[in-house]
Design an enzyme around this catalytic site. Sequence first.
Site, mmCIF file in Angstrom:
data_model
loop_
_atom_site.group_PDB
_atom_site.id
_atom_site.type_symbol
_atom_site.label_atom_id
_atom_site.label_comp_id
_atom_site.label_asym_id
_atom_site.label_seq_id
_atom_site.Cartn_x
_atom_site.Cartn_y
_atom_site.Cartn_z
ATOM 1 N N TRP A 102 0.718 -1.157 -0.133
ATOM 2 C CA TRP A 102 -0.057 -0.092 -0.041
ATOM 3 C C TRP A 102 0.522 1.186 0.028
ATOM 4 O O TRP A 102 0.540 2.156 -0.594
ATOM 5 C CB TRP A 102 -0.908 0.056 1.086
ATOM 6 C CG TRP A 102 -2.318 -0.618 0.706
ATOM 7 C CD1 TRP A 102 -2.411 -2.183 0.802
ATOM 8 C CD2 TRP A 102 -3.231 -0.182 0.133
ATOM 9 N NE1 TRP A 102 -3.674 -2.406 0.166
ATOM 10 C CE2 TRP A 102 -4.141 -1.325 -0.253
ATOM 11 C CE3 TRP A 102 -3.646 0.827 -0.848
ATOM 12 C CZ2 TRP A 102 -5.068 -1.216 -1.174
ATOM 13 C CZ3 TRP A 102 -4.801 0.926 -1.512
ATOM 14 C CH2 TRP A 102 -5.610 0.128 -1.812
ATOM 15 N N LYS A 118 -12.943 -2.212 6.131
ATOM 16 C CA LYS A 118 -12.255 -3.106 7.084
ATOM 17 C C LYS A 118 -12.820 -3.086 8.465
ATOM 18 O O LYS A 118 -13.257 -4.258 8.955
ATOM 19 C CB LYS A 118 -10.597 -2.942 7.143
ATOM 20 C CG LYS A 118 -10.091 -3.294 6.158
ATOM 21 C CD LYS A 118 -9.871 -2.272 4.798
ATOM 22 C CE LYS A 118 -8.874 -2.754 4.064
ATOM 23 N NZ LYS A 118 -8.833 -3.658 3.116
ATOM 24 N N ASP A 136 -2.016 6.149 6.629
ATOM 25 C CA ASP A 136 -3.083 5.556 5.759
ATOM 26 C C ASP A 136 -3.319 4.304 6.893
ATOM 27 O O ASP A 136 -2.669 3.373 6.941
ATOM 28 C CB ASP A 136 -2.461 4.780 4.530
ATOM 29 C CG ASP A 136 -3.547 3.882 4.069
ATOM 30 O OD1 ASP A 136 -4.493 3.563 4.578
ATOM 31 O OD2 ASP A 136 -3.025 3.342 2.824
#
Lengths: 367, 367
Positions: A101, A199, A175
Site C-alpha cells: 500500500w 475493514k 493510511d
Amino acid sequence: MQRPYNFSAGPAAIPEDVLQQAASEMLDWRGSGMSVMEMSHRGKEFISICEKAEADFRQLLAVPQNFHILFMQGGGLAENAIVPLNLSQGGAVDFVVTGSWSQKSTKEAAKFCNAAVAATDEAQGFTHIPDPASWKLRGDARYVHICSNETINGVEFQQLPDLASLGCQAPLVIDFSSHVASRSVDWSRVGLAFGGAQKNLGPAGLTLVVVRDDLLGHAMAMCPSAFNYRLVADNQSMYNTPPTWGIYIAGLTFEWILRQQEGAASGVAALEARNTAKAELLYQAIDGSQLYENRVARDCRSRMNVPFFLKDESRNQAFLDGAKARGLLQLKGHKSVGGMRASIYNAMPLAGVQALVDYMQSFEKQG
Amino acid sequence: MQRPYNFSAGPAAIPEDVLQQAASEMLDWRGSGMSVMEMSHRGKEFISICEKAEADFRQLLAVPQNFHILFMQGGGLAENAIVPLNLSQGGAVDFVVTGSWSQKSTKEAAKFCNAAVAATDEAQGFTHIPDPASWKLRGDARYVHICSNETINGVEFQQLPDLASLGCQAPLVIDFSSHVASRSVDWSRVGLAFGGAQKNLGPAGLTLVVVRDDLLGHAMAMCPSAFNYRLVADNQSMYNTPPTWGIYIAGLTFEWILRQQEGAASGVAALEARNTAKAELLYQAIDGSQLYENRVARDCRSRMNVPFFLKDESRNQAFLDGAKARGLLQLKGHKSVGGMRASIYNAMPLAGVQALVDYMQSFEKQG
C-alpha cells in the site's frame, strides 16, 4: 444458527448486531417511514445520523477539536491522489515504504508532487519497519507518508513515529485503513489520517479522513472540488451527496464499539485488549507449528492481518476447502503474496480465532 | 401498513420490493453465510452480483457492446471533474447550460480545459432548452456536455440532440443522473453518459458511467488513477474496491425494472409509459389550478422533477405540514429555487402522484 467466521481482508465482517439493526430498520428508520437509503442528505433525519456518527467517532478515538472528520468517497486508492492534491502544493513529499500500500501511494503521488522514498523494506520482502532514525527525511518535505498497517504484508507500526524528535517539522500522514479503531491513535504525532471503511468501520464506498485544521486550504488548482478537503469540511461532508448508507452503517458500528467491554476497559481500549489477545493466540499457534509460518518480524506483526504460509504449499487448496467446510471463510492470501491470510478485524470475536487455531492444528495433525 | 410517499429529489425512494429483499438477505446472502457488505469484492459471490448488475443494466437500456458500463464513486459532482480529466486533453469543451447542474459542470471543467458556453437559458431563468440549431459549437471541441434532466430546475431534453446533423463531430456527454432508466436512450447520439445512482438506481455513493470504447485511454496525466476510465474499464470496475452495497442494491433495482409491465410494454418501456402518465397527471393539476404554477416551457418539462410554486407563498409551510401529515414527504423545493418540488422517479407509483394531486386540490379549496 451460528454464522460462519469471515476472515476477509475487506470488505470484511461486520458485527452481527449492526446487521440485525440495519435489517430491522430497512423499511422504516425510527418512525420516519423511510429507509436510510431513501432520505435526503439535507433532511433532519439524515443530518442527525451523520452528526451522531461524527461525534461518536470523535469520542471513540479521542480526536482533538482541531481535527476535522470528513466522510468522503473513493477509498484509500483515491486518497493516494487526493492527499497530495490537497497537501503537497507540488513540492517534496517523503514516503516510508513498508508494503504494497505505501508502495502504491508513492507511485500515485509522483503524478502530483516530488515524491521520494525516505526508507523502504522492499529488499527484505516487507517483513520489517525501517528504524525511524534511518529515514532520509528532506527539510522541505510538505508531509511524510506511512501506511500504519499494511493489509497485504501484515506489517503494523506498534507506535507512530515522532517526527519532531527526528528533527522533522512536516506533518505525518497515515493510511490507517486496515486498523482504524482497533487501537488508540496518538494525534499529537499525526497531521492527517485516512482510511477506507471496509475493514473496521462499515461498507466499501465510504472513506474517512481526519485532518488537522491548519492543513486545509492548500489544495492545488487541479484538485477536483469534490475532493477538496476545505470544501468538504466547510460543508460538513455534504459538498456532494455523501454515501449515506455507508455513514449510517459506520455510525451503527461506532455505537457497537462504544458498547464493547473487556474487564475495566471499554470502547476502543476494550477492542485493543481483545485484538491483542486474538493476535497472540494466532501467532503463537503459527510459531508453535511445523506446518505454518509467518515471516514478519515480531515487533511489527499486524494485529489485524495475519498472512501465513503452509511450508507444504501443495496442501493449500485442501486447507482452504477444509476451512470453508468448517465455516471459516475467505482465508486465501492476496494474489500478490500467495499463501493464506486471516484478517481478524474488530468484528472478529476471540471465538472465531480460536476456531481457526483449532482447525489449523487438526489440519496439521492429519498430515 | 401503507408506507408514506417519498418525493425526495435524491437520495430518493427505492422500490419496496428491493428494500424487502435487501432486509431479508442482510445476514446471509443466498446461503453464503455473509451479508453482501461483508464479501470480498474479488470473491465469486460478489463478482456474480456485479456481473449480473452490469448485464441487466445493459439489457434494460439496450447499451451497445462498444460501450463500457463502469461502477464508480463520487457522484455527478465528482464526474464534473472526472469527465474533462478523461476526455478533454486540456482542449476545448462546449457546454449547453439549462440549469444548475450544467452550470456547475461548466465551472468545474474550466479547471481542466478550455470550457465555453455554447448556449444558455439563464436569462429566462432556466425554463427553456435553447434550440440546438442556435448552439455555438466549436470545431475543435473535444466533446459537448449537456445535462439531459436538470433536477433542480425541472428541465428535460425530450430527445437528445443529434450533433452530427449540426455538423459537429464531437461526442455528446450527458449527465443523466436524475432520469436514467426512466426512458430509453438513443446511444447513437451519445459518447458518454454518467449519473449518480441516488435518484433512480439505488443508494448514494455509486456512480454509473457508460462510455464508448474509443473515448477510453485519453486521460490527462493529472487524472487520479482511481478515476481513470481506462483503468476502471480494464479492471471491471475493481481497480479500487467498488461500492459493493450500492452495486448490489442497484442490481436488485435493475431486476425490479425488468419485471415491470404496463400493458404490452415491459422494463424501461413500461416505466416510460408510467412516468409519462404520472407527469401528465401532476402537470395538469398544476396548470388547472389557481394556486400552483410551474414555469417551465411545456416542451421541456421534466417527467422526473416537477418544481412548482404556490402563488401565495405565505402558505408554503402550511402546505408542507399538511402534506407530511398525509404521508407525502420531502416536497420542499431546492433552497436555490424555493417553492415546492415533487420528484416522481421510477419508484413512485401512479397512486403516489394521485395522492399528491388529491392533497393539492383539497389544500387549494381550503383557501
